[in-house]
Motif scaffolding. Sequence first.
Motif, mmCIF file in Angstrom:
data_model
loop_
_atom_site.group_PDB
_atom_site.id
_atom_site.type_symbol
_atom_site.label_atom_id
_atom_site.label_comp_id
_atom_site.label_asym_id
_atom_site.label_seq_id
_atom_site.Cartn_x
_atom_site.Cartn_y
_atom_site.Cartn_z
ATOM 1 N N GLY A 70 -14.827 22.259 -10.629
ATOM 2 C CA GLY A 70 -16.096 22.285 -11.240
ATOM 3 C C GLY A 70 -16.140 21.871 -12.428
ATOM 4 O O GLY A 70 -16.977 21.166 -13.231
ATOM 5 N N GLY A 71 -15.090 22.420 -13.261
ATOM 6 C CA GLY A 71 -15.105 22.131 -14.622
ATOM 7 C C GLY A 71 -14.936 20.626 -14.847
ATOM 8 O O GLY A 71 -15.429 19.951 -15.644
ATOM 9 N N TYR A 72 -13.739 20.098 -14.094
ATOM 10 C CA TYR A 72 -13.435 18.704 -14.636
ATOM 11 C C TYR A 72 -14.782 17.565 -13.861
ATOM 12 O O TYR A 72 -14.881 16.962 -14.644
ATOM 13 C CB TYR A 72 -12.223 18.255 -13.449
ATOM 14 N N LEU A 73 -15.174 18.163 -12.717
ATOM 15 C CA LEU A 73 -16.217 17.190 -12.208
ATOM 16 C C LEU A 73 -17.369 17.057 -13.287
ATOM 17 O O LEU A 73 -17.991 16.177 -13.788
ATOM 18 C CB LEU A 73 -16.499 17.461 -11.039
ATOM 19 N N THR A 74 -17.902 18.349 -13.823
ATOM 20 C CA THR A 74 -18.964 18.386 -14.661
ATOM 21 C C THR A 74 -18.883 17.782 -16.106
ATOM 22 O O THR A 74 -19.798 16.961 -16.434
ATOM 23 C CB THR A 74 -19.289 19.838 -15.157
ATOM 24 N N GLU A 75 -17.542 17.789 -16.631
ATOM 25 C CA GLU A 75 -17.202 17.419 -17.843
ATOM 26 C C GLU A 75 -17.024 15.926 -17.916
ATOM 27 O O GLU A 75 -17.296 15.069 -18.705
ATOM 28 C CB GLU A 75 -16.180 18.100 -18.723
ATOM 29 N N ASP A 76 -16.345 15.575 -16.797
ATOM 30 C CA ASP A 76 -15.791 14.130 -16.660
ATOM 31 C C ASP A 76 -16.924 13.170 -16.179
ATOM 32 O O ASP A 76 -16.983 11.775 -16.189
ATOM 33 C CB ASP A 76 -14.687 13.916 -15.942
ATOM 34 N N LEU A 77 -17.854 13.636 -15.001
ATOM 35 C CA LEU A 77 -18.703 12.866 -14.342
ATOM 36 C C LEU A 77 -19.999 13.415 -14.534
ATOM 37 O O LEU A 77 -20.938 13.267 -15.503
ATOM 38 C CB LEU A 77 -18.296 12.872 -12.841
ATOM 39 N N SER A 78 -20.445 14.394 -13.777
ATOM 40 C CA SER A 78 -21.952 15.050 -13.843
ATOM 41 C C SER A 78 -21.747 16.348 -13.010
ATOM 42 O O SER A 78 -21.009 16.343 -11.720
ATOM 43 C CB SER A 78 -22.840 14.135 -13.437
ATOM 44 N N TRP A 79 -22.531 17.338 -12.882
ATOM 45 C CA TRP A 79 -22.811 18.413 -12.543
ATOM 46 C C TRP A 79 -23.106 17.842 -10.914
ATOM 47 O O TRP A 79 -22.730 18.782 -9.767
ATOM 48 C CB TRP A 79 -23.813 19.312 -12.869
ATOM 49 N N ARG A 80 -23.778 16.862 -10.697
ATOM 50 C CA ARG A 80 -24.119 16.329 -9.459
ATOM 51 C C ARG A 80 -22.868 16.509 -8.275
ATOM 52 O O ARG A 80 -22.844 16.109 -7.291
ATOM 53 C CB ARG A 80 -24.905 15.043 -9.478
ATOM 54 N N TRP A 81 -21.778 15.715 -9.056
ATOM 55 C CA TRP A 81 -20.521 15.489 -8.386
ATOM 56 C C TRP A 81 -20.065 16.928 -7.660
ATOM 57 O O TRP A 81 -19.035 16.690 -6.830
ATOM 58 C CB TRP A 81 -19.646 14.908 -9.106
ATOM 59 N N CYS A 82 -20.444 18.002 -8.117
ATOM 60 C CA CYS A 82 -20.179 19.238 -7.374
ATOM 61 C C CYS A 82 -20.533 19.328 -6.113
ATOM 62 O O CYS A 82 -19.843 19.993 -5.181
ATOM 63 C CB CYS A 82 -20.606 20.516 -8.356
ATOM 64 N N PHE A 83 -21.648 18.470 -5.911
ATOM 65 C CA PHE A 83 -21.967 18.394 -4.425
ATOM 66 C C PHE A 83 -21.562 17.314 -3.678
ATOM 67 O O PHE A 83 -21.258 17.201 -2.636
ATOM 68 C CB PHE A 83 -23.646 18.458 -4.541
ATOM 69 N N TYR A 84 -21.553 16.072 -4.509
ATOM 70 C CA TYR A 84 -21.076 14.822 -4.034
ATOM 71 C C TYR A 84 -19.696 14.683 -3.440
ATOM 72 O O TYR A 84 -19.206 13.945 -2.527
ATOM 73 C CB TYR A 84 -21.386 13.786 -4.962
ATOM 74 N N VAL A 85 -18.919 15.542 -4.114
ATOM 75 C CA VAL A 85 -17.430 15.883 -3.655
ATOM 76 C C VAL A 85 -17.222 16.178 -2.165
ATOM 77 O O VAL A 85 -16.144 15.824 -1.598
ATOM 78 C CB VAL A 85 -16.713 16.698 -4.639
ATOM 79 N N ASN A 86 -18.124 16.957 -1.728
ATOM 80 C CA ASN A 86 -18.153 17.469 -0.267
ATOM 81 C C ASN A 86 -18.120 16.202 0.505
ATOM 82 O O ASN A 86 -17.726 16.302 1.929
ATOM 83 C CB ASN A 86 -19.371 18.298 -0.003
ATOM 84 N N LEU A 87 -18.661 15.123 0.241
ATOM 85 C CA LEU A 87 -19.069 14.099 1.506
ATOM 86 C C LEU A 87 -17.738 13.378 1.902
ATOM 87 O O LEU A 87 -17.763 13.238 3.296
ATOM 88 C CB LEU A 87 -20.071 12.918 0.653
ATOM 89 N N PRO A 88 -16.793 12.461 1.310
ATOM 90 C CA PRO A 88 -16.025 12.088 1.863
ATOM 91 C C PRO A 88 -14.921 13.069 2.509
ATOM 92 O O PRO A 88 -14.509 12.346 3.653
ATOM 93 C CB PRO A 88 -15.083 11.456 0.612
ATOM 94 N N ILE A 89 -14.667 13.961 1.990
ATOM 95 C CA ILE A 89 -13.889 14.972 2.593
ATOM 96 C C ILE A 89 -14.281 15.294 3.895
ATOM 97 O O ILE A 89 -13.704 15.768 5.025
ATOM 98 C CB ILE A 89 -13.387 16.239 1.702
ATOM 99 N N GLY A 90 -15.601 15.878 3.758
ATOM 100 C CA GLY A 90 -16.433 16.425 4.975
ATOM 101 C C GLY A 90 -16.376 15.333 6.210
ATOM 102 O O GLY A 90 -16.495 15.765 7.387
ATOM 103 N N VAL A 91 -16.617 13.962 5.795
ATOM 104 C CA VAL A 91 -16.953 13.027 6.818
ATOM 105 C C VAL A 91 -15.660 13.196 7.535
ATOM 106 O O VAL A 91 -15.519 12.715 8.869
ATOM 107 C CB VAL A 91 -17.228 11.900 6.078
#
Length: 510
Positions: free
Chosen positions: A166-187
């Motif tokens: 969560g720290g890496y995604l929030t600082e390097d991308l956006s807090w929204r990627w804390c949720f988007y990261v689920n999509l490719p793995i979940g599919v």
Amino acid sequence: MEMSTDADPIGAENLPTPHLLAITIAVMTAIILNVLDITIVNVALPHMEGSLHANSNQITWALTTYMLAMVIVTPLTGLLVERFGQRHLILWSIAGFLLCSALSGQSHSLPEIVLWRFLQGVFGASLVPVGQAILVQSYPREKRGIAMATLGMGTMLGPIIGPVLGGYLTEDLSWRWCFYVNLPIGVIALLMLFFYVPDFGRSDHPRHLDFLGLFWMTLGLGGLQLILSLGDQDDWFSSRFIVATAVVASLAFFLFVVRSLSVRDPVVDLRLLADRSLTLGSLGIGLFGLALYGTMVVLPIYLQSYMGYEPQTAGLVMAPQGIGSWISMWLAGRLLNRGASPRLMIIAGVSLGVLGTWLSLRYNLKISPAWIVWPGVLRGLGMGLVSIPLFTLAFTTLSKAHTPAGSGIFNLMRNLGGSVGIAVVSTILTEQAQVAWNQMGGHINLFHSALQSYLRAGGLTRGPLAWQIVGREQGRQAAMLGIQDAFAFLLLSFVAILLIVIGMRPAERP
């Protein structure tokens, strides 16, 4: 009630090895996503406040609603499996979870994120119990230890990597990627389950849904979750809202128990708690959840707020605890397959957990990272040796037909234990720090030689700046004492697990 299945669980023992491997990887991936979403959002909350026009208290509902939905829906697992079967339930659960993850990531207001997080918890609640049941029924008895160890590694991985990811995604991308990261793995997990998982658990004559029982259960569990989530910030029973919620929840729980024991097909079959192993095992996993999530609360606060660690650094320092859990869970699975005693493994695990937590009682504000790493490794080794054998003991005497319902109760207690751990540890950190502040303040004397030496060492003279610095240091030291008290509480939770295991029956040998 015995359930007839589309695929006989005994026949599942003939599944080819590649199918078993695919099922295990897919189930573990789905469970990691579910558990991960409990902790990954924590470090992103400050960033979400501005985007969603919320304050620090309001934004916590993004966490509260997720846990609330998990607690309410988890006990319904057995009923849902009877109606839809394990295959259909886990496929729809993952699909709904991913959809709500995407919608959570695109939220632009507080009501939006609260709604989608609640629905995300609704769909994700069944992933852990159904995943456990699928692996239990897919693997032959002599290989279930390894399957459960692999699954346990997934449940332990989520809380460990959540903060750092969560720290890496929030600082390097956006807090929204804390949720988007689920999509490719979940599919990927969804596709693997679609092609490989067999259909277990569906009943030709499923129980009717007891809507009145569901209402009382929802009201009781929802009220309890609200108390645990909001109690610390509202000063617990000093708040009229907390008191009113506690009264309503207590009445709802009473009516739910009465209803469950008086109807033929209750929402949650509390009669299963007549099985002593399941009851004690559920209590034990509740304490385990308390220790796990309690640790995940106190360590980030200690490292980031008082040791000055960045979120990524704090996550990396905490990660060895997860590595220790992985090692011990792998070892636990192999030992169980070779006939090792689950009781002895739990005793060893509790001993390691106690040792690691006892070392944490020696923490101060000047320790090196090594003092975080090695107690964490010991604690992680202990957790791995506790969770899998505890699951084995809990389901020793429960029939396969009741495994999904029993797993729902088992995981409900893990979630509740985590909620209690988060609430109690947060309260200890706040209140004990205040107690320590008052006690230390009574010993500060302007004419004391130690205080004068402290000021001279910093090149300070008596004045507003000096008292500000003294007050800040007093607050840091008081918080450190509160952190030590929190670790003391977690140490007692490990010991309580041991007391519960003593009353459980020994596991049957394969």
